[in-house]
Structures are given as C-alpha cells and as structure tokens.
Scaffold this motif. Structure first.
Motif, PDB file in Angstrom:
ATOM      1  N   SER A 175      -1.450   7.190  -1.057  1.00 19.33           N
ATOM      2  CA  SER A 175      -2.289   7.469   0.000  1.00 19.33           C
ATOM      3  C   SER A 175      -3.168   8.917  -0.392  1.00 19.33           C
ATOM      4  N   GLY A 176      -2.901   9.647  -1.224  1.00 17.32           N
ATOM      5  CA  GLY A 176      -3.334  10.760  -1.737  1.00 17.32           C
ATOM      6  C   GLY A 176      -3.345  12.013  -0.570  1.00 17.32           C
ATOM      7  N   PHE A 177      -2.294  11.674   0.131  1.00 18.38           N
ATOM      8  CA  PHE A 177      -1.787  12.728   1.234  1.00 18.38           C
ATOM      9  C   PHE A 177      -0.614  13.416   0.632  1.00 18.38           C
ATOM     10  N   SER A 178      -0.503  14.825   0.838  1.00 20.77           N
ATOM     11  CA  SER A 178       0.691  15.514   0.511  1.00 20.77           C
ATOM     12  C   SER A 178       1.853  15.454   1.491  1.00 20.77           C
ATOM     13  N   GLU A 179       2.905  15.986   1.182  1.00 22.40           N
ATOM     14  CA  GLU A 179       4.065  15.707   2.030  1.00 22.40           C
ATOM     15  C   GLU A 179       3.997  16.486   3.262  1.00 22.40           C
ATOM     16  N   GLN A 180       3.239  17.592   3.252  1.00 25.87           N
ATOM     17  CA  GLN A 180       2.945  18.417   4.595  1.00 25.87           C
ATOM     18  C   GLN A 180       2.039  17.485   5.488  1.00 25.87           C
ATOM     19  N   ALA A 190      -3.749   8.773   7.211  1.00 24.71           N
ATOM     20  CA  ALA A 190      -4.053   8.017   6.060  1.00 24.71           C
ATOM     21  C   ALA A 190      -4.567   6.502   6.336  1.00 24.71           C
ATOM     22  N   VAL A 191      -4.499   6.040   7.521  1.00 22.77           N
ATOM     23  CA  VAL A 191      -4.863   4.823   7.677  1.00 22.77           C
ATOM     24  C   VAL A 191      -6.335   4.621   7.834  1.00 22.77           C
ATOM     25  N   LEU A 219      -5.987   1.707   3.375  1.00 22.75           N
ATOM     26  CA  LEU A 219      -6.056   3.184   3.668  1.00 22.75           C
ATOM     27  C   LEU A 219      -7.148   3.720   3.018  1.00 22.75           C
ATOM     28  N   LEU A 220      -7.380   4.992   3.704  1.00 17.15           N
ATOM     29  CA  LEU A 220      -8.865   5.675   2.986  1.00 17.15           C
ATOM     30  C   LEU A 220      -8.254   7.109   2.598  1.00 17.15           C
ATOM     31  N   THR A 221      -8.256   7.349   1.123  1.00 13.18           N
ATOM     32  CA  THR A 221      -7.753   8.414   0.630  1.00 13.18           C
ATOM     33  C   THR A 221      -8.705   9.341   0.924  1.00 13.18           C
ATOM     34  N   PRO A 222      -8.117  10.607   0.474  1.00 12.02           N
ATOM     35  CA  PRO A 222      -9.073  11.937   0.567  1.00 12.02           C
ATOM     36  C   PRO A 222     -10.302  11.691  -0.271  1.00 12.02           C
ATOM     37  N   ILE A 226     -10.764   3.202  -0.808  1.00 12.25           N
ATOM     38  CA  ILE A 226      -9.949   2.224   0.103  1.00 12.25           C
ATOM     39  C   ILE A 226      -9.043   1.348  -0.721  1.00 12.25           C
ATOM     40  N   ARG A 227      -7.645   1.675  -0.229  1.00 12.44           N
ATOM     41  CA  ARG A 227      -6.629   0.767  -0.851  1.00 12.44           C
ATOM     42  C   ARG A 227      -5.831   0.014   0.357  1.00 12.44           C
ATOM     43  N   TRP A 228      -5.606  -1.213  -0.066  1.00  5.83           N
ATOM     44  CA  TRP A 228      -4.798  -2.114   0.701  1.00  5.83           C
ATOM     45  C   TRP A 228      -3.239  -1.934   0.551  1.00  5.83           C
ATOM     46  N   VAL A 229      -2.555  -1.936   1.654  1.00  3.77           N
ATOM     47  CA  VAL A 229      -0.857  -1.715   1.465  1.00  3.77           C
ATOM     48  C   VAL A 229      -0.378  -2.795   2.529  1.00  3.77           C
ATOM     49  N   ARG A 230       0.813  -3.169   2.104  1.00  4.97           N
ATOM     50  CA  ARG A 230       1.803  -4.053   2.723  1.00  4.97           C
ATOM     51  C   ARG A 230       2.809  -3.252   3.303  1.00  4.97           C
ATOM     52  N   ALA A 231       3.015  -3.096   4.418  1.00  5.52           N
ATOM     53  CA  ALA A 231       4.119  -2.299   4.939  1.00  5.52           C
ATOM     54  C   ALA A 231       5.192  -3.186   5.708  1.00  5.52           C
TER      55      ALA A 231
END
Length: 764
Positions: A175-180, A190-191, A219-222, A226-231
């Motif tokens: 995602s490129g997102f931090s834990e916080q 992140a979506v 997902l759209l990273t910082p 663009i990344r595709w994920v399967r949840a």
C-alpha cells in the motif's frame, strides 16, 4: 503414600532438621534432603540437582533465611520457599513474605508444615503450568509474527467494529502506507478514490453481517502507483461464540491483472480479425475459436469447442485434401496452405483459403494446430461470373452478327411487301391484307433486331417521350404467348397513363427482366400481374426512398404469386452477380441492370416479398406530362385530435416519416421496430392507444403474429396494416385477422391521414 519429595533444608541445627524431616515423613512423604548452612553450600546444592521445595531457618550464624531467598531469586528458580523459625515475629514474617517467601512457620507449631508444603507444591505446579502456557503463547506469537513477516500475502486483523488492529509488513510494502496511517479505518484511504466508496460500503456490510469478505479493487500508493489487490477476510469468534472481528489477507494481483489485460487485448485483436482463427489438438478437436470464426461459420465458441472440425465443417463430414494428408505435410514441413470446401452451421457451402501451422511445446514436441481461414467464396464466385460474363460477351458478338444477317434478310422482305401493292394495284382485299401483315411483321422483326443490337453493343439509345402503356401491352403479349400455360397473365393499366422521358429499348429490357424473374419464381404456375398507374409523390413519400424527389411518377408493378424471396437475402438481390439460380440458369446481372437503368432515368425501384406468397417489384419513373394543377396539397388533409398512434415497422425511415406526418397533423406517436417492442409499448399504453399502424412483414415476429398477440391483450384493438404485397387477397386477410384497413406501400400523406381519419371516425 505421598510422592517422593526432594527438600533443600537451610539450617545449622541438626535437631531442628530432624524435627522438619519427622513432620514431613509423618505427613506421608518419602523425603530426600540435603542440609546447608552457608551460601556456598546452598549454591553447590542448587547446582547439583533439582529441588521440589526449600525450607529455611530465618536466622543462622553465618547465613540467614532472607539471604537464602535472595540467592534462590538470583538463580531465576521458581521453587516454594518456606521459613521455619522459633524467634520470628509477625513484623519479620510480613517482611519475609514481601521479600518473596511463600510461607512462614513457627517451630512451636510444626503441625502447619505439611499442609503448607502441600499447598505450596500445588501452587508451584500451577505456576509452572501457567508459566509453561505463557511461554508457549509467547513462542506461538513469535512464530506467528515470524510467519506473518515472511508470508507472501499481507495479513491483517480487525476488531469487532471493523477497525484495523494488526497488519504484517507486506501490507505496508503493497500500500505504501505506514502502520500509523493504516490503523483504524485509515487503510481505506489507501483504496483508489474511484473504488473507495464501494469498497467501504461493502466492508461495513461485512462487519454488520459478520460475514466473509471477498473483493478485488485498486490501491493508490503515495507515489501515485496503482496496484490491484484481492482481499479475503473471515469472521473470528470466541469460545462463547462472541464476535471478535475479522482476520484476512491482501494479495497483490497487479501482475496477474496486467497479464490478464494483455491476454484480453490479444484476444480482442484475434476477435476483430476478419479471418477465422482456430486452434485444434492433434486429433483436430477444436480448442480455441475466435469471433471471426463465429461470424464465418455461425457456430459459437460454446457450441463448437471440443468437437471435431472435420466432421463439423467438412462438406459431408470430409475435406479434400483429407486431414490425414494435411497432417502428414504438417509433420514434415510444419505448415500447410490451401483451399477447403466447407459448410456453415446453416448448411451454406463456402470456400476458404486456409493456412495451418503446427505448434510445438517447449520440448519441441507437436501439441496443437493453428488455423487461419479466409472466406474466398465471393472471390471464387466473381471469378466464375467473370468467365460467364466473357462467354456472354462472346454471345453478344455472335448475336450482333446474327442480327446483321437477319437485317439483310428482312430488308428485301419489307421492300417487297411495300412494292407489291404498286405492282399489282388490282389485288383483292384478302391479298392486300396479307401484304399488310407481311409488312407489319417485317417492321416488328426489324425493331426487334434493333433492340438486340442496342443491348448487345451496350450503347445507350436516344431518349424520347415514351408511352409506357404500349410497352406494357407488348410485354403482356410476349408473356402470354411464351410463358408456360400454367402462368396466368393479368394486366391493369391506366388508360390515361402519363408519358415518361426514357429510352424505350432500356425500359423494354427492364420490364422483360422483371417478368422473366417472375416466371422463374412460379415453376408450378401462378399469376403474373402487370399494372401501371399515375402517382403524385409528396415529400414524406419520397423520403422513404432515399434521394428521391417529390413529383409526378408513373408506377409500374410486376407481381407474382411465386416462391418469394427470403428476408436474409432480399437486401442483396440488386448486387451484381448475386443469384439464387443454379449454374447456367442465371448470370446475377438481371436485377442489377434493372436498378442501374431506372436510376439513370432518375427513378427508383422498391421490392416487397414474402416467402411462399410471392414478390412485387414497383418501378417509379418520373413523368413530365402532368401539370401543376394536378398537385395534391395538404391544405385539406384531415388532422387528429391528439390521439395516440402506435407505428410498428422494421424500416426506421418509414417509422420516422409516419411519425413526422402524424405529429404534424395533431397526433401523438409511439414507434416500435419489431413485434416484441410493439407488444411491450401496447401493454404500457393500452388504455391510451387509439390505433396501431403495423407492417405485415417484419423479422422474428411478423405482422400477423403480432396482431394476434395484440388482440389477445385487447379484442377491440383497431389495426391498420401496411404491406407492399396488396394483390394477394387482402379482403380475406382483413377478415381473418380483424384488420380495419390496409395501406399499400409506399403511401402518400394524404392516403395515410384519410385512412386514419376514417378509422378513428368509425370508432367515435
């Protein structure tokens, strides 16, 4: 007997030691003990073996109970520690307990020793179990975190409110997102913005329903990647079935999506190809089938995959060359190219230029056959037609020579017929009549030769004012004399027919072509109808036929009661070389010649046909004879009273023209292009529609079927039918279908409005 008990006794008095041992043995224990009275000896004993319990005197000359307790604690050993003393006071005992001793006993009350030992052993066992469980939990948690850290999937956990409480490091990488940034509902940020609302709503529904969550989104990273994920997430419950939250995974499927997109694009390229592309196994069973193949052969992918191509597409289940012969060439050369005669799903014979390539696997072994086939049926037909046209040209040259010689024969006959009356002035009346017949026949022969020469040379004759009535009379006589007796010729020609500015020879050719086609359409006999009338065509009428102009026309109708023309080919009948006749019985040039000649005269041709009922060709030729006083204007045309009319016709232009005309004269109009649409609209507006104007010839559900369905919905429905075939007992059809009126196509605005006004007036 109680179990074996290993006791480390910290005591300087042998008597006090025996006192302790006596109490323990009295309590049923088999005691193994060591007595120590210094720190060094205690350390040595601890190193020597494992002990179950330590019993220490509070005060020793060189050592003490508290010092022994500190030594035990420094070794991180969890052993029951009981202080036994004769001088300890309550404040000292409390201090000892605070320091970590498990119990204290006054030597004067040794009866408490055994119960205290039993209790402390039990508690030590419980502490051991608890410690072991905690240790196992810590080890399990360490293994879980190690596993999560090295897992190929991003793993997460949420609480009962759906907020993220844990995710492994891979989530942050994806995602490129931090834990916080991710905890709580932060992960939703992140979506991708375009997917965010839908994903959030779906997740909230999953939390409320405590159900499984499966979703694919972006997902759209910082870094704007663009990344595709399967949840995938599953609900968690406690042993009491209390909902705890969800645990699940995120899988990065970007590469898979991109690969799928690439495959999709490649498949799309194959599908837009006009060629038929197929892949077969080595036994010629079809594995892949593109859209081009569906269009060419008529078989869908679902219908044909897995079936044998030779049995399905080969003519009579065979091909020439055979599949075995082609396979032998493929094995030797790796490719083959040639022509194949095949059949489509509906039984139509086609010829394809086919190119086969042997496909091999990574080891070089044959695995499949790639086939690319191009439809060359029309090309082959054109080649054959070209050869036939060359033969026709040769025949034309021969006809010109014969006509020239025939003229040489007719010339003296005609001259003799003209000279004899002068040479023999006293001939009787019968002889004079014979000479007149001879002269008339010779002139007709000369005119016929002139027509043949004009046609075979391809030279356009001069155009003059022509009275079509005479041409039609001649054509009717030829049909009556030369066509089979099973064909009855009927004529209905307006005696005051207007003249047209035309080439009489070419018009003669047009009419003969249409009559010969009508004859061929009636192999078992029937009725040939030849009619002609004067007609003023208004703007609405003219728009039905493209670039036609409003004005005065002579309309010639050649109709038959023959086999009719199927709807799937009626749009092709005016194409050059298109024919449904057997080889040698038609060139495919007749109707294309008719269309070409009539267009050169600024006219147009319409055709209406029904399989099993016959065909009607209408030829429209502009006339210059009529005057402006004959023009029909719209000033006296009847108008409606805001009635709703449903117009049903598969010809969009006719629907639009009828709609424009009716709306101009105060009607409301609904239009439908087929019977299904008509039924749907009528069901919706059944209480408001006054009249249904419907074409009798439509694809899928024709006019008769549609009318019957409409009458089931409303037996009192008012129907005005339209048809280009009005010569086939419309009265009987009106009675059987409950039709109020018929309109013959094409119709003028005046005819349409008057007919509609009459029907509505009768309703009122």
């Amino acid at each position: 007997m109680k179990p074996h008990l290993r006791v480390l006794i910290v005591e300087d008095s042998e008597d006090d030691t025996l006192l302790v041992l006596r109490e323990l043995r009295r309590g049923g224990y088999h005691v193994e003990y060591v007595r120590v009275d210094t720190a060094a000896s205690m350390q040595a004993a601890l190193n020597q073996k494992l002990w179950d319990i330590i019993i220490a005197d509070y005060s020793l000359p060189a050592f003490s109970g508290l010092a022994a307790l500190e030594l035990l604690q420094s070794q991180n050993l969890d052993l029951p520690f009981i202080i036994v003393s004769g001088t300890i006071g309550e404040d000292i005992a409390v201090a000892a307990m605070k320091a970590g001793a498990h119990d204290y006993i006054i030597k004067g009350n040794m009866a408490r020793l055994v119960p205290a030992v039993e209790r402390e052993l039990r508690e030590a066992q419980e502490r051991y179990k608890r410690h072991s469980a905690e240790q196992a939990f810590r080890e399990s948690e360490d293994r879980f975190r190690t596993l999560c850290a090295s897992a190929p999937l991003a793993i997460f956990q949420t609480d009962a409110q759906g907020q993220l409480i844990y995710s492994n490091p891979l989530w942050y990488d994806i995602s490129g997102f931090s834990e916080q940034q991710s905890v709580g509902y932060g992960w939703i940020q992140a979506v991708h913005p375009e997917d965010r609302t839908e994903v959030s709503q779906d997740w909230q529904r999953t939390v409320l329903e405590q159900s499984t969550w499966v979703d694919e989104y972006r997902l759209l990273t910082p870094q704007d990647e663009i990344r595709w994920v399967r949840a995938l997430a599953s609900p968690m419950y406690s042993t009491e079935r209390r909902f705890l939250g969800h645990v699940g995974t995120f899988e990065d499927i970007t590469d898979r999506k991109q690969a799928a997109q690439k495959i999709y694009e490649q498949a799309a390229l194959l599908d837009i190809s006009i060629d038929a592309i197929a892949v077969c196994n080595l036994k010629n069973h079809i594995l892949f089938w593109n859209k081009g193949a569906e269009r060419l052969y008529g078989w869908t992918t679902a219908e044909i995959v897995g079936r044998n191509a030779t049995l399905l597409l080969g003519k009579n289940g065979e091909t020439s060359p055979s599949f075995a012969e082609i396979q032998a060439i493929l094995a030797k050369e790796g490719k083959w190219q040639g022509e194949l005669q095949q059949v489509t799903k509906d039984g139509k014979d086609i010829i394809v230029e086919s190119r086969w390539t042997l496909m091999r696997d990574e080891a070089g072994n044959p695995k499949s056959i790639l086939k690319v086939s191009t439809d060359i049926t029309q090309k082959k037909q054109l080649e054959a037609q070209f050869l036939r046209t060359q033969r026709l040209e040769s025949l034309g040259s021969l006809a010109s020579g014969i006509a020239h010689d025939f003229n040489n024969i007719l010339t003296p006959i005609l001259a003799t017929a003209q000279l004899l009356p002068a040479k023999f002035p006293n001939l009787d009346e019968n002889s004079q009549q014979l000479l007149e017949i001879l002269e008339s026949s010779a002139r007709r022969g000369a005119d016929l030769v002139q027509q043949i020469l004009s046609f075979t040379r391809g030279v356009e004759g001069s155009r003059t004012l022509v009275q079509v009535r005479h041409l039609l009379s001649d054509i009717a006589q030829v049909a009556h004399r030369t066509f089979p007796k099973s064909i009855e010729t009927k004529t209905d020609i307006n005696p005051n027919l207007w003249t047209v500015f035309a080439d009489a020879t070419q018009l003669h050719q047009v009419l003969m072509n249409l009559c010969v086609n009508a004859r061929d359409a009636m192999p078992d006999g029937g009725i040939l109808s030849i009619t002609a009338e004067n007609l003023w065509i208004d703007e609405n009428y003219a728009q039905m036929y493209g670039n036609s102009e409003a004005g005065f026309y002579v309309v010639i109708t050649i109709a038959d009661t023959g086999t009719g023309i199927p709807s799937e080919i009626i749009n092709h009948i005016f194409e050059p070389f298109f024919t449904t006749k057997e080889v040698g019985k038609g060139t495919g040039l007749g109707l294309s010649t008719v269309m070409s000649i009539i267009k050169s005269h600024n006219g147009f041709v319409s055709v209406h046909s029904e399989v099993g009922q016959g065909s009607s060709f209408k030829v429209y030729l502009p006339s210059r004879e009529a005057t402006e006083t004959n023009i029909v204007t719209n000033t006296n045309l009847p108008s409606g009273n805001n009635e709703l009319i449903l117009v049903v016709d598969d010809e969009v232009s006719i629907c639009e023209i009828a709609k424009t005309t009716l709306e101009t004269h105060n009607y409301r109009v609904l239009t439908a292009s087929d019977g299904i649409g008509a039924l749907a609209l009528y069901a919706q507006y059944i209480d408001d529609i006054s009249v249904v104007l419907i074409d009798m010839m439509m694809p899928v559900m024709d006019g008769s079927q549609t009318i019957q369905m409409l009458q089931r919905m409303n037996p009192d429905i008012q129907i005005i039918a339209m048809s280009g075939l009005m010569a086939y007992e419309p009265h009987e059809q009106k009675q059987s279908l409950g039709i109020r009126e018929f309109l013959a196509k094409p119709f003028t605005a005046q005819v349409l409005l008057n007919t509609l006004h009459e029907v509505i007036s009768e309703i009122g």
